[in-house]
Design a protein around this motif. Structure first.
Motif, PDB file in Angstrom:
ATOM      1  N   ASP A  92       0.512  -1.243  -0.071  1.00  0.00           N
ATOM      2  CA  ASP A  92      -0.214   0.357  -0.028  1.00  0.00           C
ATOM      3  C   ASP A  92       1.385   1.358   0.011  1.00  0.00           C
ATOM      4  O   ASP A  92       2.366   0.957   0.388  1.00  0.00           O
ATOM      5  CB  ASP A  92      -1.030   0.076   0.723  1.00  0.00           C
ATOM      6  CG  ASP A  92      -2.059   1.023   1.032  1.00  0.00           C
ATOM      7  OD1 ASP A  92      -1.846   2.432   0.927  1.00  0.00           O
ATOM      8  OD2 ASP A  92      -3.244   1.034   1.080  1.00  0.00           O
ATOM      9  N   ASP A  93       0.945   2.320  -1.157  1.00  0.00           N
ATOM     10  CA  ASP A  93       1.526   2.816  -0.883  1.00  0.00           C
ATOM     11  C   ASP A  93       0.783   4.597   0.138  1.00  0.00           C
ATOM     12  O   ASP A  93       1.588   5.456   0.240  1.00  0.00           O
ATOM     13  CB  ASP A  93       1.195   4.574  -2.067  1.00  0.00           C
ATOM     14  CG  ASP A  93      -0.142   4.618  -2.554  1.00  0.00           C
ATOM     15  OD1 ASP A  93      -0.981   4.062  -1.821  1.00  0.00           O
ATOM     16  OD2 ASP A  93      -0.364   5.210  -2.523  1.00  0.00           O
ATOM     17  N   ASP A  94       0.419   3.570   1.557  1.00  0.00           N
ATOM     18  CA  ASP A  94       0.008   5.163   2.274  1.00  0.00           C
ATOM     19  C   ASP A  94       0.286   4.265   3.222  1.00  0.00           C
ATOM     20  O   ASP A  94       0.369   3.224   4.097  1.00  0.00           O
ATOM     21  CB  ASP A  94      -2.081   4.947   2.529  1.00  0.00           C
ATOM     22  CG  ASP A  94      -1.837   6.109   3.711  1.00  0.00           C
ATOM     23  OD1 ASP A  94      -2.996   7.213   3.545  1.00  0.00           O
ATOM     24  OD2 ASP A  94      -2.006   5.875   4.642  1.00  0.00           O
ATOM     25  N   ALA A 127       0.377   4.956   7.111  1.00  0.00           N
ATOM     26  CA  ALA A 127      -0.710   4.801   7.664  1.00  0.00           C
ATOM     27  C   ALA A 127      -1.327   3.267   7.865  1.00  0.00           C
ATOM     28  O   ALA A 127      -1.658   2.569   8.229  1.00  0.00           O
ATOM     29  CB  ALA A 127      -1.710   5.897   8.100  1.00  0.00           C
ATOM     30  N   VAL A 128      -1.559   3.106   6.537  1.00  0.00           N
ATOM     31  CA  VAL A 128      -2.785   1.958   6.633  1.00  0.00           C
ATOM     32  C   VAL A 128      -1.354   0.781   6.320  1.00  0.00           C
ATOM     33  O   VAL A 128      -1.877  -0.217   7.190  1.00  0.00           O
ATOM     34  CB  VAL A 128      -3.364   1.663   4.891  1.00  0.00           C
ATOM     35  CG1 VAL A 128      -4.177   0.290   4.899  1.00  0.00           C
ATOM     36  CG2 VAL A 128      -4.053   2.626   4.457  1.00  0.00           C
ATOM     37  N   GLU A 150       1.045   0.135   7.650  1.00  0.00           N
ATOM     38  CA  GLU A 150       1.044   0.403   9.683  1.00  0.00           C
ATOM     39  C   GLU A 150       0.563  -0.416  10.456  1.00  0.00           C
ATOM     40  O   GLU A 150       0.500  -0.944  11.209  1.00  0.00           O
ATOM     41  CB  GLU A 150       1.588   1.506   9.928  1.00  0.00           C
ATOM     42  CG  GLU A 150       2.949   2.064   9.748  1.00  0.00           C
ATOM     43  CD  GLU A 150       3.911   3.309  10.841  1.00  0.00           C
ATOM     44  OE1 GLU A 150       3.149   3.481  11.372  1.00  0.00           O
ATOM     45  OE2 GLU A 150       3.986   4.030  10.111  1.00  0.00           O
ATOM     46  N   ALA A 151      -1.047  -0.020  10.357  1.00  0.00           N
ATOM     47  CA  ALA A 151      -1.743  -0.712  10.774  1.00  0.00           C
ATOM     48  C   ALA A 151      -2.198  -1.797  10.167  1.00  0.00           C
ATOM     49  O   ALA A 151      -2.923  -2.584  11.340  1.00  0.00           O
ATOM     50  CB  ALA A 151      -2.635   0.356  10.752  1.00  0.00           C
ATOM     51  N   LEU A 152      -2.182  -2.351   9.473  1.00  0.00           N
ATOM     52  CA  LEU A 152      -2.227  -3.763   8.531  1.00  0.00           C
ATOM     53  C   LEU A 152      -1.733  -4.833   9.566  1.00  0.00           C
ATOM     54  O   LEU A 152      -1.142  -5.969   9.726  1.00  0.00           O
ATOM     55  CB  LEU A 152      -2.403  -3.916   7.341  1.00  0.00           C
ATOM     56  CG  LEU A 152      -3.898  -3.402   6.294  1.00  0.00           C
ATOM     57  CD1 LEU A 152      -3.382  -4.097   4.751  1.00  0.00           C
ATOM     58  CD2 LEU A 152      -4.513  -4.783   6.540  1.00  0.00           C
ATOM     59  N   ALA A 174       0.048  -3.933  12.335  1.00  0.00           N
ATOM     60  CA  ALA A 174       0.173  -3.836  14.207  1.00  0.00           C
ATOM     61  C   ALA A 174      -0.735  -4.829  14.203  1.00  0.00           C
ATOM     62  O   ALA A 174      -0.720  -6.015  15.369  1.00  0.00           O
ATOM     63  CB  ALA A 174      -0.607  -2.854  14.288  1.00  0.00           C
ATOM     64  N   LEU A 175      -1.952  -4.845  13.027  1.00  0.00           N
ATOM     65  CA  LEU A 175      -3.062  -6.069  13.621  1.00  0.00           C
ATOM     66  C   LEU A 175      -2.709  -6.728  13.543  1.00  0.00           C
ATOM     67  O   LEU A 175      -2.931  -8.072  14.119  1.00  0.00           O
ATOM     68  CB  LEU A 175      -4.585  -5.488  12.691  1.00  0.00           C
ATOM     69  CG  LEU A 175      -5.769  -6.409  12.391  1.00  0.00           C
ATOM     70  CD1 LEU A 175      -6.441  -6.215  13.866  1.00  0.00           C
ATOM     71  CD2 LEU A 175      -6.036  -6.200  11.783  1.00  0.00           C
ATOM     72  N   PRO A 225     -12.773   2.214   2.275  1.00  0.00           N
ATOM     73  CA  PRO A 225     -12.494   2.041   3.916  1.00  0.00           C
ATOM     74  C   PRO A 225     -13.699   0.705   4.456  1.00  0.00           C
ATOM     75  O   PRO A 225     -14.262   0.105   4.575  1.00  0.00           O
ATOM     76  CB  PRO A 225     -13.109   2.620   5.291  1.00  0.00           C
ATOM     77  CG  PRO A 225     -14.119   3.540   4.332  1.00  0.00           C
ATOM     78  CD  PRO A 225     -13.971   3.595   3.096  1.00  0.00           C
TER      79      PRO A 225
END
Lengths: 386, 201
Positions: free
Chosen positions: B11-13, B15-16, B18-20, B22-23, B106
């Protein structure tokens, strides 16, 4: 200049001369120029780039431009700046009579009517413009104010329309990330943890925002809404809860027909948006009244489901009724005036409708939402969706 | 399982990504992130993860191009496609090119872990999606001849407009047919529909 001037090279296409189209023979040139000059009105022939390729003698007089200088110039030189008339704008305007502001070579501006005729050619549309000076009119202050207000409206509507998809896209990444982080935190804390339970709620709210954005994106892109079987009454009950959030005191709500289990084919998020909108309007109508009541009923009528929301408010005044479904018209302080417009548009997309009985004279208003009943699904599909 | 399943995220974002991470790390997966498709394709040639989660709108080769390359390399990883600007032909294209499922951003965070686990567990057990309608799929006998024509168009990657033009009906009518087809077959969404009808049982 004694004769209307005609550009010797009709320019076709972007910045190049199309050799395949020979210039008009001289005799035809002269004839056209004579015809143009006989006309009492300023006639301007434009090429595909919206630049002047012929200019009549009356035009020279009206605008103070010698034809020889006007040739090859964009039409915009004849108009006041705010009417920056390029090809795209002309194509948008299309044939017909338009009111514009002209500009004299000396700099002063004056009102004009622009009569536009479009001619299709292989290279694109050509335009012929007839320009007439408009007689000075007595200033109708009220009309001006109204026009200005309408204009501002339109501008806002355009902004909203343009903003929708961009906003939906920009919000989708951070919302996705937020929901994922919340899910991770929820997992970390576990189901027994009080904070974990709260984070779970936050995650579900972030996901709900996500669903609204997806539905909004479908709506602004004019994509057909999702169509799945939805038990209307469950959705209505949920929507009532949502609409009541943060309201106190709460009015008495009489709910009728909640046991019928009527199923409609629709996008659940969109239907919920409609119901929330309408219920909020009804709540606003009864706010502060001693007798604050809402009657919300669902019933089946033939192949449709009627959802009616009646309130004990004062009803809609006639003046409000006239503009009820016009975008960005609102009688509420702080309102945007899109609720009912969007609701109706959504209902129509789903194959339904919205109607309003204004009430008044001691009667509150009733808003009725009609949605098509789901066809009897095949036994197989029922089993799967159960 | 002694070793954690590996997941590649593209993903180029940030935040997405990192969040993926983390989860999925929390859920016991071993996660590696990439900001573009070329990096992923190179990494996958080195060694194959159990699952790839791939954004379609990425710089460089698009997610769909990446999918095609993975398919050409006969990559056995379960690939999920996702997009913030999804439309139906995009979803259909992703499924046709071997994606297990398609998430419109989302998406619901609660769903993704379950989907990933299921796909990894199923990997290799389910026959792959083919390029044409399966000889049999659930609900097939319920379709009218017209609905079958519309389904062939949709499964072939046509938009409503293209399908309408091919069949001489309006895009709106195509849409109505599509909704009925989904109802009869019991599909959750367009991506799911295409997956069902292109999978040889």
């Amino acid at each position: 200049m004694s004769q209307a001037a005609i550009s010797p090279h009709p320019i076709v296409g972007e910045g190049r001369i199309e050799r395949a189209v020979p210039p008009l023979p001289h005799a035809a040139d002269a004839l056209l120029s004579d015809v143009l000059d006989m006309a009492g009105e300023a006639i301007v022939v434009l090429d595909v780039r919206a630049c002047i390729s012929a200019f009549s003698r009356a035009g020279e007089k009206l605008f103070g431009w010698p034809a020889a200088e006007a040739l090859g110039q964009p039409l915009a030189v004849l108009l006041a700046e705010e009417d920056g008339m390029d090809r795209q704008r002309l194509e948008k305007l299309g044939s017909g009579v338009h009111v514009v502001v002209g500009r004299h070579k000396a700099g002063h501006s004056f009102p004009l009517t622009l009569e536009l005729a479009t001619r299709q050619s292989p290279a694109g549309p050509h335009f012929i413009a007839v320009l007439r000076e408009r007689p000075a009119q007595p200033v109708d202050v009220e009309r001006l104010a109204r026009l200005e207000a309408e204009n501002a409206h339109l501008a806002r509507l355009v902004v909203v329309e343009a903003m929708g998809p961009a906003l939906a896209h920009e919000l989708s990444q951070p919302l996705t990330a937020a929901a994922l982080y919340l899910q991770a935190a929820e997992t970390m804390l576990g189901p027994q943890d009080a904070a974990g339970a709260m984070i779970g709620k936050a995650r579900r709210e972030a996901e709900r925002a996500g669903r609204i954005i997806r539905a909004l994106r479908r709506f602004v892109e004019n994509r057909p809404p999702e169509s799945v079987p939805v038990v209307l009454d469950l959705l209505v009950d949920e929507a009532i809860d949502l609409a009541l959030l943060g309201r106190s005191p709460r009015p008495v709500i009489a709910r009728d027909g909640a046991e019928t289990g009527l199923t409609v084919m629709a996008d659940p998020v969109l239907v919920q948006q409609i119901v929330v909108n309408v219920v909020r309007n009804a709540l606003d109508a009864v706010e502060g009244l001693t007798e604050a009541r809402l009657w919300i009923a669902t019933r089946r009528v033939d192949a449709q489901v009627h959802l009616s929301i009646r309130d004990s408010g004062p009803g809609f005044p006639a003046a409000v009724m006239a503009d009820l479904f016009a975008p960005l018209q609102t009688s509420k302080p702080g309102g945007i005036g899109l609720g009912l417009v969007l609701s109706r548009s959504i209902a129509e997309q789903l194959g339904g409708s919205i109607s309003v009985e204004p009430g008044g004279g001691g009667m509150g208003a009733t808003v009725s939402v009609v949605l098509p009943l789901a066809r009897q699904a095949s036994p197989k599909a029922v089993k799967r969706s159960a | 399982m002694s070793q954690a399943d590996e997941i590649f995220v593209v993903d180029d974002d940030a935040a997405v990504r990192e969040a993926l991470t983390a989860l999925l790390t929390m859920e016991g997966f071993d996660v590696t992130c990439f900001a573009d498709g070329n990096a992923l394709v190179t990494a996958v040639r080195g060694h194959v993860p159990a699952c790839v989660i791939l954004d379609v709108n990425i710089p460089g080769p698009s997610g769909l191009d990446v999918l095609k390359r993975l398919k050409a390399d006969a990559c056995p990883a379960a690939v999920f496609a996702m997009s913030g600007q999804a439309n139906i032909p995009m979803a259909v294209d992703a499924i046709r090119n071997g994606a297990v499922d398609f998430f419109e951003k989302p998406f619901d965070a609660g769903r993704i872990v379950g989907c990933v686990r299921e796909a990894i567990a199923d990997a290799g057990r389910h026959p792959r999606v083919t390029g044409q309608l399966a000889s049999h799929f659930p609900g097939m006998e319920l379709l009218t001849p017209r609905e079958r024509q519309v389904l062939e168009q949709i499964a072939g990657g046509s938009s409503n407009k293209e399908a309408g033009r091919a069949l001489g009906i309006s895009p709106r009518t195509v849409e109505v047919h599509r909704a009925r087809i989904m109802e009869k077959i019991g599909a959750r969404n367009a991506a799911n529909l295409v997956r069902i009808v292109l999978t040889e049982q």
